[in-house]
Design an enzyme around this catalytic site. Sequence first.
Site, PDB file in Angstrom:
ATOM      1  N   GLU A 219       0.884  -1.177   0.000  1.00 37.17           N
ATOM      2  CA  GLU A 219       0.000   0.000   0.000  1.00 37.17           C
ATOM      3  C   GLU A 219       0.912   1.215   0.000  1.00 37.17           C
ATOM      4  O   GLU A 219       1.386   1.656   1.050  1.00 37.17           O
ATOM      5  CB  GLU A 219      -0.884  -0.009   1.261  1.00 37.17           C
ATOM      6  N   CYS A 253      -2.065   9.483   2.381  1.00 39.62           N
ATOM      7  CA  CYS A 253      -1.630   8.859   1.136  1.00 39.62           C
ATOM      8  C   CYS A 253      -2.501   9.274  -0.035  1.00 39.62           C
ATOM      9  O   CYS A 253      -2.036   9.320  -1.164  1.00 39.62           O
ATOM     10  CB  CYS A 253      -1.633   7.349   1.289  1.00 39.62           C
TER      11      CYS A 253
HETATM   12  P1  NAD Z   1       8.147   4.748   5.060  1.00 39.17           P
HETATM   13  O1  NAD Z   1       8.226   3.946   3.808  1.00 39.17           O
HETATM   14  O2  NAD Z   1       9.282   5.652   5.380  1.00 39.17           O
HETATM   15  O3  NAD Z   1       7.946   3.805   6.336  1.00 39.17           O
HETATM   16  C1  NAD Z   1       6.891   2.869   6.437  1.00 39.17           C
HETATM   17  C2  NAD Z   1       7.282   1.743   7.365  1.00 39.17           C
HETATM   18  O4  NAD Z   1       8.414   1.104   6.809  1.00 39.17           O
HETATM   19  C3  NAD Z   1       7.664   2.141   8.792  1.00 39.17           C
HETATM   20  O5  NAD Z   1       7.008   1.272   9.693  1.00 39.17           O
HETATM   21  C4  NAD Z   1       9.155   1.919   8.844  1.00 39.17           C
HETATM   22  O6  NAD Z   1       9.607   1.454  10.089  1.00 39.17           O
HETATM   23  C5  NAD Z   1       9.362   0.827   7.816  1.00 39.17           C
HETATM   24  N1  NAD Z   1      10.690   0.833   7.212  1.00 39.17           N
HETATM   25  C6  NAD Z   1      11.533   1.860   7.046  1.00 39.17           C
HETATM   26  N2  NAD Z   1      12.677   1.452   6.446  1.00 39.17           N
HETATM   27  C7  NAD Z   1      12.525   0.119   6.226  1.00 39.17           C
HETATM   28  C8  NAD Z   1      13.342  -0.895   5.641  1.00 39.17           C
HETATM   29  N3  NAD Z   1      14.549  -0.614   5.151  1.00 39.17           N
HETATM   30  N4  NAD Z   1      12.853  -2.158   5.578  1.00 39.17           N
HETATM   31  C9  NAD Z   1      11.631  -2.440   6.064  1.00 39.17           C
HETATM   32  N5  NAD Z   1      10.818  -1.526   6.633  1.00 39.17           N
HETATM   33  C10 NAD Z   1      11.256  -0.268   6.706  1.00 39.17           C
HETATM   34  O7  NAD Z   1       6.769   5.565   4.951  1.00 39.17           O
HETATM   35  P2  NAD Z   1       6.184   6.628   5.955  1.00 39.17           P
HETATM   36  O8  NAD Z   1       7.011   7.874   5.899  1.00 39.17           O
HETATM   37  O9  NAD Z   1       5.915   6.014   7.284  1.00 39.17           O
HETATM   38  O10 NAD Z   1       4.751   6.901   5.280  1.00 39.17           O
HETATM   39  C11 NAD Z   1       4.583   7.780   4.206  1.00 39.17           C
HETATM   40  C12 NAD Z   1       4.379   7.050   2.895  1.00 39.17           C
HETATM   41  O11 NAD Z   1       3.403   6.039   3.057  1.00 39.17           O
HETATM   42  C13 NAD Z   1       3.836   7.952   1.806  1.00 39.17           C
HETATM   43  O12 NAD Z   1       4.432   7.611   0.584  1.00 39.17           O
HETATM   44  C14 NAD Z   1       2.356   7.638   1.777  1.00 39.17           C
HETATM   45  O13 NAD Z   1       1.723   7.928   0.553  1.00 39.17           O
HETATM   46  C15 NAD Z   1       2.385   6.175   2.063  1.00 39.17           C
HETATM   47  N6  NAD Z   1       1.108   5.714   2.616  1.00 39.17           N
HETATM   48  C16 NAD Z   1       0.349   4.867   1.879  1.00 39.17           C
HETATM   49  C17 NAD Z   1      -0.890   4.454   2.351  1.00 39.17           C
HETATM   50  C18 NAD Z   1      -1.758   3.539   1.554  1.00 39.17           C
HETATM   51  O14 NAD Z   1      -2.714   3.015   2.108  1.00 39.17           O
HETATM   52  N7  NAD Z   1      -1.486   3.289   0.286  1.00 39.17           N
HETATM   53  C19 NAD Z   1      -1.324   4.867   3.618  1.00 39.17           C
HETATM   54  C20 NAD Z   1      -0.509   5.714   4.357  1.00 39.17           C
HETATM   55  C21 NAD Z   1       0.704   6.132   3.849  1.00 39.17           C
END
Ligand code: NAD
Length: 477
Positions: A219, A253
């Site tokens: 997502e 998002c």
């Molecule tokens: P992010 O990708 O920075 O982090 C998301 C999760 O990934 C966190 O729990 C983090 O701990 C984990 N993470 C970070 N580095 C990692 C790695 N190397 N390996 C595995 N996991 C890792 O995203 P964010 O800043 O928390 O959220 C913002 C993004 O999420 C935006 O792009 C937004 O559009 C998207 N988003 C999408 C939805 C959806 O339903 N499609 C909903 C909310 C947010």
Amino acid sequence: MSDIVVPRSPRALLDAQQAAFRAEGPVSAATRKDRLQRVIDLLVKHNDALCEAMGADFGGRPAVFSMMNDIAGSLGSLKHARDHVEAWLPDQPRPSVAPFDAFGATAWVKYQPKGVVGIIGTWNAPVFTLLSPLASVFAAGNRAVLKPSEIAPRTAEALARAVAECFAPEELAVVTGGPDVAAEFARQPWNHLVFTGSTAVGKLIMKAAAENLVPVTLELGGKSPVLIGQSADIRNAAERIAVGKGLNSGQLCVAPDVAWVHESQLEGLIDSLKDFYAGQYPTIAGNAEVTPVVNERHFARVESYVADAGARGARIVMAGEWPTAEGAAERRMPLRLVVNPPADSEIATNEIFGPALVLRSYRKLAEAVAEINAGERPLALYYFGSDAAEQQWVLDHTLSGGVSINDVTMHPALHDAPFGGVGASGMGHYHGHEGFLEFSHARAVYRAGSHDPRREWGMLPPYSDNFTQMIRAAVAP
Ligand code: NAD
């Protein structure tokens, strides 16, 4: 169950849950409903503590927004799953194989739980991105381990405590920690992995999952466009965009990222966006209704996008009070409208995910659609207009995770329709019957009939000429 949170590694939890899953056998509708109900009860009991934690993690996110988005939003998914799982569960009869069907052979599809699902969430909707997919995961009969975002640490702890109080760790557990823990989490041989987050990290997740052939639901985000047709009521479109963009200060998002408007209507849109945004938030600094940008890093990121566009000649319009040092110290900013920035500027190429919106003017709607289609497939797409033919044309000539028409950010609230992205905005979905299917294994079952005609009909080696001719005759258009 206890109120003491015992930290356990993702692997230890996965092993314990898989052992419990194997020992459990078939997961009845009653068990699934009970698990869903316990998550509902958990949210009802702990909603204040969770909203307080979300408020603190953001440095002042309004509790009413957390209640609406994260608590009520998750409850909607959970209740829908609880109330429909019984109807989703039964085996589905399918036509059997000719000619064996004439002798009583039957077939059906049986939906079985995959086992243990890992769910990684984000900070922007720190409860919803874990518990809304969990509704589909539990409905499908699985167990789950949640990994909240480290950027919302108080929420992660509050959720871990609440889950430990209501669930045995073999059923549902929470692992907290930073990117190192998240990376370790992603490397585990889950039976399915759900990741909500950025497209960049989504690629790392898919790579890690590939090592164990773990199926993934991703997502992700992206630049969700708004197409405003010339038949649109500009004030109505502006009001809805201002409302949608105000939610969580654009840290959603599905927040509108770029709005396309006919060049003749650009100034009207700007004026109306200013009116409506300032009407909702007459002040910014010190206004508890304005969600702060979550932390300094994200604040600096959004500000750098706006500054880069400004430095490169784009017009920047404040929708709302002019930013003040006090507002900046609180990470509360007005909505900045960035008009026609250069195509290669930071704000035009990165997901904004904050209080800024790109406006682009077009001469023909088809040109705007062509530009959108030349980019990555977005998570959401919005169309405003009363021209039914144009609306249909836009739906037929674009592809996005979901669509709202004459509004923004609404389709994720459909509990009975899939929520997910396509292409760079993700794969797979949760919510509704499609969510149940996503986390179930659809298993084809064939049961032979009472009589096997193959030998008497020469269908087995040595093959008869008759059978060869019969097969040849079957090779027809
Ligand atoms: P992010 O990708 O920075 O982090 C998301 C999760 O990934 C966190 O729990 C983090 O701990 C984990 N993470 C970070 N580095 C990692 C790695 N190397 N390996 C595995 N996991 C890792 O995203 P964010 O800043 O928390 O959220 C913002 C993004 O999420 C935006 O792009 C937004 O559009 C998207 N988003 C999408 C939805 C959806 O339903 N499609 C909903 C909310 C947010």
